[in-house]
Scaffold this motif. Structure first.
Motif, PDB file in Angstrom:
ATOM      1  N   ALA A 124       7.794   5.322   5.766  1.00 36.28           N
ATOM      2  CA  ALA A 124       7.061   4.130   6.203  1.00 36.28           C
ATOM      3  C   ALA A 124       7.612   2.875   5.543  1.00 36.28           C
ATOM      4  O   ALA A 124       7.735   1.820   6.183  1.00 36.28           O
ATOM      5  CB  ALA A 124       5.577   4.295   5.883  1.00 36.28           C
ATOM      6  N   MET A 125       7.969   2.963   4.244  1.00 40.14           N
ATOM      7  CA  MET A 125       8.530   1.803   3.551  1.00 40.14           C
ATOM      8  C   MET A 125       9.853   1.383   4.191  1.00 40.14           C
ATOM      9  O   MET A 125      10.149   0.189   4.278  1.00 40.14           O
ATOM     10  CB  MET A 125       8.719   2.120   2.062  1.00 40.14           C
ATOM     11  N   GLY A 126      10.642   2.374   4.625  1.00 44.11           N
ATOM     12  CA  GLY A 126      11.889   2.039   5.297  1.00 44.11           C
ATOM     13  C   GLY A 126      11.650   1.315   6.610  1.00 44.11           C
ATOM     14  O   GLY A 126      12.344   0.353   6.939  1.00 44.11           O
ATOM     15  N   ARG A 127      10.645   1.774   7.355  1.00 46.67           N
ATOM     16  CA  ARG A 127      10.336   1.121   8.633  1.00 46.67           C
ATOM     17  C   ARG A 127       9.720  -0.249   8.437  1.00 46.67           C
ATOM     18  O   ARG A 127       9.847  -1.121   9.301  1.00 46.67           O
ATOM     19  CB  ARG A 127       9.387   2.003   9.447  1.00 46.67           C
ATOM     20  N   LEU A 165       0.823  -1.207   0.000  1.00 46.67           N
ATOM     21  CA  LEU A 165       0.000   0.000   0.000  1.00 46.67           C
ATOM     22  C   LEU A 165       0.858   1.258   0.000  1.00 46.67           C
ATOM     23  O   LEU A 165       0.547   2.245  -0.691  1.00 46.67           O
ATOM     24  CB  LEU A 165      -0.936  -0.005   1.214  1.00 46.67           C
ATOM     25  N   ARG A 166       1.927   1.247   0.770  1.00 39.60           N
ATOM     26  CA  ARG A 166       2.820   2.403   0.819  1.00 39.60           C
ATOM     27  C   ARG A 166       3.533   2.614  -0.515  1.00 39.60           C
ATOM     28  O   ARG A 166       3.761   3.756  -0.948  1.00 39.60           O
ATOM     29  CB  ARG A 166       3.846   2.227   1.939  1.00 39.60           C
ATOM     30  N   ASP A 212      14.209  -3.007   1.293  1.00 42.37           N
ATOM     31  CA  ASP A 212      15.650  -3.042   1.125  1.00 42.37           C
ATOM     32  C   ASP A 212      16.192  -1.621   0.948  1.00 42.37           C
ATOM     33  O   ASP A 212      15.675  -0.838   0.158  1.00 42.37           O
ATOM     34  CB  ASP A 212      16.009  -3.891  -0.102  1.00 42.37           C
ATOM     35  N   GLN A 213      17.245  -1.293   1.673  1.00 40.27           N
ATOM     36  CA  GLN A 213      17.785   0.066   1.658  1.00 40.27           C
ATOM     37  C   GLN A 213      18.282   0.470   0.283  1.00 40.27           C
ATOM     38  O   GLN A 213      18.106   1.614  -0.149  1.00 40.27           O
ATOM     39  CB  GLN A 213      18.927   0.174   2.679  1.00 40.27           C
ATOM     40  N   GLN A 214      18.900  -0.462  -0.430  1.00 43.24           N
ATOM     41  CA  GLN A 214      19.389  -0.163  -1.774  1.00 43.24           C
ATOM     42  C   GLN A 214      18.239   0.146  -2.720  1.00 43.24           C
ATOM     43  O   GLN A 214      18.312   1.075  -3.528  1.00 43.24           O
ATOM     44  CB  GLN A 214      20.217  -1.336  -2.303  1.00 43.24           C
ATOM     45  N   HIS A 215      17.158  -0.637  -2.599  1.00 42.65           N
ATOM     46  CA  HIS A 215      15.972  -0.395  -3.417  1.00 42.65           C
ATOM     47  C   HIS A 215      15.367   0.955  -3.074  1.00 42.65           C
ATOM     48  O   HIS A 215      14.919   1.700  -3.964  1.00 42.65           O
ATOM     49  CB  HIS A 215      14.951  -1.515  -3.174  1.00 42.65           C
ATOM     50  N   LEU A 216      15.388   1.292  -1.817  1.00 47.86           N
ATOM     51  CA  LEU A 216      14.823   2.560  -1.367  1.00 47.86           C
ATOM     52  C   LEU A 216      15.648   3.737  -1.895  1.00 47.86           C
ATOM     53  O   LEU A 216      15.086   4.769  -2.283  1.00 47.86           O
ATOM     54  CB  LEU A 216      14.778   2.587   0.162  1.00 47.86           C
TER      55      LEU A 216
END
Length: 211
Positions: free
Chosen positions: A74-77, A11-12, A81-85
């Motif tokens: 929110a996606m980070g929490r 959803l995010r 994946d940090q690289q994807h973010l």
């Protein structure tokens, strides 16, 4: 909980993608306002009204950016994946939200180094092309990128030739001074000519090694 976390993350991601889509549209709309209305305003009333419309677009963009940033956090929490973010859902910087000058100043100088902000190039950005002016916007940027590529390709060819010309010129100067040293009658002139031969030889060898 893992199932709910996956659903929340999906959803995010959808929220972030929707925000990016709306940001692109709002920036394009703001650019059109500047070009078609604000710059060509023939009265104070028309100019003021156009300025108010541009300000409303700016407020809308700021609201969408805040919504996107909340979704990104929110996606980070939620465990993305940090690289994807960092590669796909990057942070939006204030300087990336300026009105695109391809629309407002199409004949300006210095277009060779222009680069679209990352959110114009992400997957799904082409969906904005359902709007005619967005379709034109992407066509213009594609043609500009193609022109830059051809210009860089030409510059590369010229640079390679210039490297060879430089080396040939060094050898020519070496031959010139070798002839002069051989024709010189005085020992001082011969020594100076020999020194110049060694100097231009060093330049040629250094150029051949680096080029």
């Amino acid at each position: 909980l893992a199932k709910l976390q996956e659903e929340e993350l999906a959803l995010r991601k959808g929220q972030a993608n929707d925000c990016l889509e709306k940001i692109r549209l709002a920036l394009g709309q703001k650019a059109v306002i500047y070009r078609q209305y604000f710059r060509s305003a023939d009265s104070v009333w028309t100019g003021t009204r156009s300025k108010q419309e541009a300000q409303r677009c700016s407020l809308k963009i700021e609201k969408l950016v805040r919504s996107y940033q909340r979704a990104r956090s929110a996606m980070g929490r939620l465990g993305m994946d940090q690289q994807h973010l960092e590669n796909i859902y990057q942070e939006i910087l204030p300087e990336q939200l300026t009105v695109n000058k391809d629309v407002t100043e199409e004949n300006r100088f210095g277009q060779g180094s222009d680069k679209l902000a990352w959110f114009w190039r992400v997957d799904g950005a082409h969906k904005s092309q359902q709007h005619a002016w967005m379709d034109e916007f992407y066509r213009v940027n594609w043609l500009k990128a193609k022109a830059r590529w051809r210009r860089w390709e030409e510059e590369l060819t010229l640079t390679r030739h210039e490297m060879r010309w430089t080396i040939s010129w060094f050898h020519q100067k070496k031959s010139q001074w070798l002839r002069r040293s051989m024709e010189a009658m005085k020992s001082g002139h011969q020594a100076y000519g020999h020194r110049q031969v060694l100097l231009w030889q060093m330049f040629a060898e250094d150029a051949e090694d680096k080029f």
